[in-house]
Design a protein around this motif. Structure first.
Motif, PDB file in Angstrom:
ATOM      1  N   SER A   6       0.836  -1.210   0.000  1.00 32.00           N
ATOM      2  CA  SER A   6       0.000   0.000   0.000  1.00 32.00           C
ATOM      3  C   SER A   6       0.864   1.250   0.000  1.00 32.00           C
ATOM      4  CB  SER A   6      -0.903   0.019   1.234  1.00 32.00           C
ATOM      5  OG  SER A   6      -1.714  -1.117   1.263  1.00 32.00           O
ATOM      6  N   LEU A   7       1.911   1.223   0.825  1.00 32.56           N
ATOM      7  CA  LEU A   7       2.786   2.388   0.910  1.00 32.56           C
ATOM      8  C   LEU A   7       3.485   2.650  -0.431  1.00 32.56           C
ATOM      9  CD1 LEU A   7       3.567   4.481   3.010  1.00 32.56           C
ATOM     10  CD2 LEU A   7       5.519   3.075   3.622  1.00 32.56           C
ATOM     11  N   ILE A  10       1.049   4.195  -2.721  1.00 33.69           N
ATOM     12  CA  ILE A  10       0.823   5.600  -2.349  1.00 33.69           C
ATOM     13  C   ILE A  10       1.952   6.479  -2.891  1.00 33.69           C
ATOM     14  CG2 ILE A  10       0.848   7.175  -0.372  1.00 33.69           C
ATOM     15  CD1 ILE A  10      -0.695   4.936   1.174  1.00 33.69           C
ATOM     16  N   ILE A  11       3.186   6.008  -2.728  1.00 31.87           N
ATOM     17  CA  ILE A  11       4.331   6.784  -3.223  1.00 31.87           C
ATOM     18  C   ILE A  11       4.236   6.936  -4.742  1.00 31.87           C
ATOM     19  CG2 ILE A  11       6.844   6.741  -3.525  1.00 31.87           C
ATOM     20  CD1 ILE A  11       6.945   5.368  -0.709  1.00 31.87           C
ATOM     21  N   LEU A  13       1.525   6.890  -6.593  1.00 25.15           N
ATOM     22  CA  LEU A  13       0.440   7.843  -6.906  1.00 25.15           C
ATOM     23  C   LEU A  13       0.873   9.284  -6.634  1.00 25.15           C
ATOM     24  CD1 LEU A  13      -3.027   6.479  -5.714  1.00 25.15           C
ATOM     25  CD2 LEU A  13      -2.449   7.415  -7.949  1.00 25.15           C
ATOM     26  N   ALA A  14       1.578   9.480  -5.538  1.00 21.32           N
ATOM     27  CA  ALA A  14       2.033  10.838  -5.198  1.00 21.32           C
ATOM     28  C   ALA A  14       2.981  11.351  -6.274  1.00 21.32           C
ATOM     29  CB  ALA A  14       2.712  10.831  -3.829  1.00 21.32           C
ATOM     30  N   TYR A  15       3.898  10.499  -6.716  1.00 18.46           N
ATOM     31  CA  TYR A  15       4.822  10.935  -7.769  1.00 18.46           C
ATOM     32  C   TYR A  15       4.088  11.216  -9.080  1.00 18.46           C
ATOM     33  CZ  TYR A  15       9.183  10.990  -5.355  1.00 18.46           C
ATOM     34  OH  TYR A  15      10.197  11.368  -4.517  1.00 18.46           O
ATOM     35  N   LEU A  16       3.073  10.416  -9.352  1.00 15.00           N
ATOM     36  CA  LEU A  16       2.269  10.656 -10.560  1.00 15.00           C
ATOM     37  C   LEU A  16       1.627  12.042 -10.499  1.00 15.00           C
ATOM     38  CD1 LEU A  16       0.944   9.501 -13.177  1.00 15.00           C
ATOM     39  CD2 LEU A  16      -0.940   8.729 -11.719  1.00 15.00           C
ATOM     40  N   THR A  17       1.058  12.385  -9.331  1.00 13.46           N
ATOM     41  CA  THR A  17       0.421  13.703  -9.221  1.00 13.46           C
ATOM     42  C   THR A  17       1.466  14.821  -9.294  1.00 13.46           C
ATOM     43  OG1 THR A  17       0.432  13.574  -6.810  1.00 13.46           O
ATOM     44  CG2 THR A  17      -1.580  12.891  -7.909  1.00 13.46           C
ATOM     45  N   GLY A  18       2.646  14.572  -8.703  1.00 15.89           N
ATOM     46  CA  GLY A  18       3.716  15.574  -8.783  1.00 15.89           C
ATOM     47  C   GLY A  18       4.160  15.816 -10.211  1.00 15.89           C
ATOM     48  N   LEU A  20       2.238  15.206 -12.993  1.00 17.75           N
ATOM     49  CA  LEU A  20       1.152  15.774 -13.807  1.00 17.75           C
ATOM     50  C   LEU A  20       0.737  17.171 -13.357  1.00 17.75           C
ATOM     51  CD1 LEU A  20      -1.159  12.634 -14.220  1.00 17.75           C
ATOM     52  CD2 LEU A  20       0.365  13.643 -15.912  1.00 17.75           C
ATOM     53  N   PHE A  21       0.955  17.470 -12.077  1.00 14.65           N
ATOM     54  CA  PHE A  21       0.535  18.778 -11.550  1.00 14.65           C
ATOM     55  C   PHE A  21       1.748  19.475 -10.924  1.00 14.65           C
ATOM     56  CE2 PHE A  21      -3.101  15.956 -11.500  1.00 14.65           C
ATOM     57  CZ  PHE A  21      -4.136  16.725 -12.007  1.00 14.65           C
ATOM     58  N   SER A  74       3.868  24.270  -0.372  1.00  8.29           N
ATOM     59  CA  SER A  74       3.681  23.518  -1.625  1.00  8.29           C
ATOM     60  C   SER A  74       3.021  24.469  -2.612  1.00  8.29           C
ATOM     61  CB  SER A  74       2.838  22.268  -1.379  1.00  8.29           C
ATOM     62  OG  SER A  74       1.555  22.645  -0.897  1.00  8.29           O
TER      63      SER A  74
ATOM     64  N   TYR B  28      -6.061  16.468 -14.954  1.00 13.31           N
ATOM     65  CA  TYR B  28      -4.948  16.812 -15.840  1.00 13.31           C
ATOM     66  C   TYR B  28      -5.465  17.342 -17.182  1.00 13.31           C
ATOM     67  CZ  TYR B  28      -0.803  16.176 -18.757  1.00 13.31           C
ATOM     68  OH  TYR B  28       0.245  16.374 -19.629  1.00 13.31           O
ATOM     69  N   GLU B  36      -1.638  17.712  -5.573  1.00 10.07           N
ATOM     70  CA  GLU B  36      -0.284  18.150  -5.242  1.00 10.07           C
ATOM     71  C   GLU B  36       0.413  16.960  -4.593  1.00 10.07           C
ATOM     72  OE1 GLU B  36       3.139  19.742  -3.496  1.00 10.07           O
ATOM     73  OE2 GLU B  36       1.506  18.938  -2.272  1.00 10.07           O
ATOM     74  N   LYS B  37       1.678  16.791  -4.945  1.00 14.26           N
ATOM     75  CA  LYS B  37       2.383  15.560  -4.573  1.00 14.26           C
ATOM     76  C   LYS B  37       2.381  15.294  -3.058  1.00 14.26           C
ATOM     77  CE  LYS B  37       6.922  15.372  -4.971  1.00 14.26           C
ATOM     78  NZ  LYS B  37       8.261  15.333  -5.608  1.00 14.26           N
ATOM     79  N   THR B  40      -1.134  14.668  -1.654  1.00 11.80           N
ATOM     80  CA  THR B  40      -1.640  13.345  -2.019  1.00 11.80           C
ATOM     81  C   THR B  40      -1.002  12.278  -1.140  1.00 11.80           C
ATOM     82  OG1 THR B  40      -1.915  14.059  -4.298  1.00 11.80           O
ATOM     83  CG2 THR B  40      -1.857  11.676  -3.920  1.00 11.80           C
TER      84      THR B  40
END
Lengths: 138, 303
Positions: A6-7, A10-11, A13-18, A20-21, A74, B28, B36-37, B40
């Motif tokens: 799970s962790l 999560i990491i 997914l977080a990198y994916l959002t970082g 893309l956004f 952020s 997106y 935000e990374k 999230t």
């Protein structure tokens, strides 16, 4: 094992959002003023100092017993009004000030001085030196 | 022998991940959902931690609930479909009140504040759940259901459904649902208002599934398109450290109680609304609303 998977998810997914956004926003005088007054509408801002990296701003207020602190950890903004010198400590370092706020959820802040005259900052930060502030002031 | 019912939240985890991926792609492409990374990461770690805490305490929770049900129940309601439906509605009523107390009593806010600590509003925010609710008296509000005669397994099951329902309403990607749906159910629009820190929106829309409770008890505020929601806390956190996010209000309560003079003030720091102080130097949500009317009747823009 499930927790580790799970962790890792999560990491990822977080990198994916970082990716893309990406966060390109920096503090500007307008953003600092607007957000600080949103949090503290009864304050009047005399002067705004934004650090070289555009992540931290210190605000001289008409109420000289306090100083405004605006952070952008952020893409969003966090504001605090700090009683001088009760609620923070400042120590100078190479071309910057380290601001240690006595607040559990505000990390130490490095404020790059750059072109700001240090004496103006120092004058502001010492303005209310004799004031101890209210017991519960935030 | 307790009823053996499935755990809806465990079933739903793959669906949650899929929905988050869809919202990320949609955001997106359209800009109508923002991520935000660090935010999230923190939200999802809080969700994982909450699951671990709940699983660790499941034994105590189940034993306590069955002890109350077996010793104090007034009726034996059985496990028919009408009983499940009644349990769903009454459990949602329970949720409304526990949620309302969670905003109005600092002891309970210390656990619930975690869910509101993100300045973003997307499906990962739904997963930003507390680690410390067992330290609050909120569990007592389930006892009336057991005493009426609902078997705890049924209450746990419908509570899980309630939690799943609330997942999809944490989004800016959905504007409004059909009018009839908005009238009866909690929706993304209603829940955006609940998460907003704009003074006008504070302390409103506590509903879980049915928005009717807010309409009945005077806490409903509709989303005003001319006043975009701004999310987070009235004093936002400057950290993404999950441990600090989970514990910050407890630390604040402890410090305040430690320094407070007299038993009454110490208790008030625990039981009064968040922001209460003896000298009024901090602001409660009621004081923020009053200040807003005085100083700033204009709309609150996003940062």
């Amino acid at each position: 094992m499930l927790e580790i998977v799970s962790l890792l998810a999560i990491i990822a997914l977080a990198y994916l959002t970082g990716w893309l956004f990406p966060n390109r926003l920096q503090l500007t005088e307008e953003r600092v003023r607007r957000n600080f007054l949103r949090c503290y509408p009864d304050q009047q801002i005399a002067e705004i100092f934004i650090d070289d990296e555009g992540r931290t701003a210190l605000l001289r207020l008409q109420n000289e017993q306090s100083v405004g602190l605006v952070l952008q950890p952020s893409d969003r903004i966090v504001c605090r009004m700090l009683t001088i010198p009760v609620q923070f400590d400042i120590s100078p370092t190479d071309g910057a000030l380290i601001i240690k706020v006595h607040d559990y959820v505000v990390p130490d802040v490095r404020f790059s001085i750059g072109n700001i005259a240090p004496d103006r900052l120092e004058e502001m930060l010492r303005a209310g030196h004799d004031n101890k502030g209210g017991q519960y002031a935030t | 022998m307790p009823l053996d019912l499935p755990k809806p939240t465990e079933w739903a985890i793959p669906l949650f991940i899929l929905c988050i991926l869809i919202e990320i792609a949609y955001g997106y492409k359209t800009g109508r959902a923002v991520f935000e990374k660090k935010d999230t990461f923190t939200s999802m770690v809080m969700g994982l931690g909450s699951t671990i805490v709940s699983a660790s305490l499941a034994g105590i929770t189940i034993v306590t609930a069955y002890w109350v049900w077996e010793n104090f129940r007034l009726f034996d309601l059985g496990a028919t479909i009408p009983v499940f439906l009644a349990a769903l509605v009454l459990d949602d009523f329970r949720y409304y009140w526990i949620h309302r107390f969670g905003h109005r009593i600092r002891w309970m806010w210390a656990a619930h504040v975690i869910h509101h600590s993100s300045q973003h509003y997307n499906l990962t925010t739904a997963l930003r759940q507390t680690w410390t609710s067992p330290l609050t008296p909120g569990f007592l509000l389930a006892f009336p259901l057991y005493i009426i005669g609902f078997e705890p397994a049924i209450v746990f099951f419908v509570s899980g459904l309630n939690l799943i329902y609330q997942f999809w309403i944490h989004t800016e990607a959905i504007d409004r649902m059909p009018r009839w749906f908005e009238a009866v159910f909690n929706t993304p629009s209603h829940h955006r208002v609940h998460h907003a820190t704009n003074p006008k929106y504070l302390d409103s829309n506590y509903a879980g599934i049915f928005i009717i409770w807010d309409k009945m008890f005077g806490t409903f505020i509709p989303e005003d398109k001319s006043l975009p929601c701004r999310y987070g806390l009235v004093q936002d956190l400057g950290t993404y450290n999950p441990l600090k996010v989970a514990t910050h209000e407890w630390v604040g309560i402890f410090k305040d109680m430690w320094h407070a003079k007299g038993i009454k003030n110490k208790l008030m720091f625990l039981l009064a609304p968040p922001g209460w102080t003896p000298d009024g130097s901090r602001l409660t949500s009621d004081m923020i609303k009053a200040r807003d009317l005085k100083y700033n009747p204009v709309k609150t823009p996003k940062s």
